[in-house]
Design a protein around this motif. Structure first.
Motif, PDB file in Angstrom:
ATOM      1  N   HIS A  37       0.836  -1.212   0.000  1.00 44.34           N
ATOM      2  CA  HIS A  37       0.000   0.000   0.000  1.00 44.34           C
ATOM      3  C   HIS A  37       0.866   1.256   0.000  1.00 44.34           C
ATOM      4  N   SER A  47     -14.265  -0.031  -1.602  1.00 46.53           N
ATOM      5  CA  SER A  47     -12.825  -0.081  -1.351  1.00 46.53           C
ATOM      6  C   SER A  47     -12.494   0.649  -0.070  1.00 46.53           C
ATOM      7  N   VAL A  96      -8.136   4.531  -1.409  1.00 47.35           N
ATOM      8  CA  VAL A  96      -8.145   4.071  -2.801  1.00 47.35           C
ATOM      9  C   VAL A  96      -8.800   5.101  -3.710  1.00 47.35           C
ATOM     10  N   SER A 152      -7.236   7.159  -6.868  1.00 45.60           N
ATOM     11  CA  SER A 152      -7.844   7.034  -8.190  1.00 45.60           C
ATOM     12  C   SER A 152      -8.109   8.389  -8.831  1.00 45.60           C
ATOM     13  N   ILE A 176      -2.026   2.473  -8.458  1.00 45.36           N
ATOM     14  CA  ILE A 176      -3.326   1.968  -7.987  1.00 45.36           C
ATOM     15  C   ILE A 176      -3.343   0.442  -8.023  1.00 45.36           C
ATOM     16  N   TYR A 226      -1.261  -0.880  -5.159  1.00 47.83           N
ATOM     17  CA  TYR A 226      -2.020  -0.720  -3.911  1.00 47.83           C
ATOM     18  C   TYR A 226      -3.061  -1.828  -3.761  1.00 47.83           C
ATOM     19  N   GLY A 227      -3.652  -2.242  -4.872  1.00 46.32           N
ATOM     20  CA  GLY A 227      -4.715  -3.243  -4.815  1.00 46.32           C
ATOM     21  C   GLY A 227      -4.238  -4.683  -4.755  1.00 46.32           C
TER      22      GLY A 227
END
Length: 387
Positions: A159, A282, A286, A290, A325, A328-329
């Motif tokens: 993250h 989410s 997040v 985005s 992103i 992070y996911g």
């Protein structure tokens, strides 16, 4: 433990193990849930782009620079739609019960939200676009910090890495803005004032976003939007009469200006309606990562409307932000159920129970459907048992 040998046809098991590890690590990116979050975040970015473009057209072509006036229509729409829904509800989810039990909390959030919108939009009159793009990123560390303190979220190294990659991509957008000369205006004293307004407004956005995540996780999206819209309508309406009354009388209210104001309100209403939904899917962190891509969409539209200069750095920066992103996911965050917030809100009449070790941390964003919703339902029952 006995060593495992490679199967026939594979001289070494390393290749298969590496591939299995890659598939395991990247598997969260190939789920419907992550795709929904990714597309939802980009739709939020497009809506932010719509508000920015209509606001700039109002300022450049019609001399309308009234942030409170522009936001008032959005808050009024939220009140009409979502408070209307709450008024038809029964039992403990109705408008009256929410207003009496939690109304003062939404009043505070509404005040923060109104002033955050006002300060950031006002900053455009004093400072540069480059400065605003750089300073409004303070929202992300504020959201991360408050998520740890209030929501008990625990972040992994993936993250933090994803956030850093997104910041690098945003740095590319800021750099090309400076090189293309889109931000060469403003004297130092006014620029300092604008920078401070943007910094304060972006910090307030962080508080508002975390409060929004808390509300949609433990209550409902309709409740949050309706109550914040109600209080924000009164706050922004009062502020409008005090600060922007003279500006309203001097505006040129032609058909184009009215349609731009309506367009701004529709974009804002859609943004506010979608934002908490994507947060529920989410997290506030997040969503804030985005929406860094909103500058890219604004550039593409600005190439035609405002004659911006194109640079391939924009495409590269957009790709880097999207990579951040995705990184992070890769792993879900954890939410500790033994932190101070849960202990603080626990009813004194309840027996103190120590959960087993495996239940102390719950995964947020677990690929299995329903796990997070069950967690939220349990927490709501604990928090509101004697409400």
């Amino acid at each position: 433990m006995a060593p495992q040998f490679a199967e026939a046809g594979h001289p070494s098991g390393a290749s298969g193990s590496t591939w299995d590890r890659i598939v395991e690590v990247t598997s969260p990116l190939f789920t419907k849930k992550f795709l929904r979050v990714l597309l939802g975040g980009q739709l939020v970015s497009l809506l932010i782009c719509g508000t920015a473009v209509t606001s700039q057209l109002l300022n450049d072509q019609h001399g309308i620079a009234a942030p409170t006036t522009q936001s008032f229509a959005n808050y009024l729409l939220l009140t009409i739609v979502y408070c209307g829904i709450l008024c038809f509800r029964k039992d403990r989810d109705n408008f009256y019960h929410i207003l009496m039990t939690r109304g003062w909390k939404y009043l505070i959030v509404a005040l923060i939200d109104v002033e955050a919108n006002y300060l950031v939009v006002k900053a455009y009159q004093y400072t540069t676009l480059t400065s605003i793009q750089m300073l409004d990123c303070i929202t992300i560390p504020v959201v991360l910090f408050l998520s740890i303190c209030i929501l008990n979220v625990r972040y992994r190294w993936t993250h933090i890495t994803g956030v850093v990659i997104c910041m690098v991509g945003l740095g590319g957008l800021i750099l090309v803005d400076a090189l293309t000369g889109r931000s060469d205006h403003g004297d130092p004293p006014k620029k300092l004032l604008g920078d401070m307004l943007c910094l304060l407004g972006a910090s307030l956005y962080g508080f508002s976003n975390v409060a929004e995540e808390y509300a949609v996780r433990f209550y409902t999206r309709v409740e949050f939007l309706g109550m914040v819209g109600l209080f924000a309508t009164f706050i922004s309406g009062t502020q409008l009469l005090i600060l922007e009354r003279d500006e309203l009388t001097t505006f040129s209210w032609n058909v184009e200006a009215v349609f731009l104001l309506i367009g701004f309100a529709v974009f804002m209403f859609s943004l506010y309606s979608l934002f908490p939904l994507v947060i529920k899917w989410s997290s506030a962190a997040v969503v804030n990562l985005s929406i860094l891509t909103a500058d890219m969409y604004s550039l593409l539209i600005g190439l035609f409307l405002f004659k911006f200069k194109f640079s391939w750095v924009y495409i590269l920066a957009y790709a880097i932000i999207m990579l951040g992103i995705l990184v992070y996911g890769l792993r879900p965050t954890y939410q500790s159920l033994t932190g101070g917030r849960y202990k603080f809100f626990r009813n004194s009449e309840q027996t103190e129970e120590v959960p087993p070790q495996e239940d102390k941390d719950r995964i947020i964003g677990d690929p299995e459907e329903g796990q997070v919703e069950d967690l939220h339902a349990d927490a709501r029952q604990t928090l509101n048992n004697h409400d």
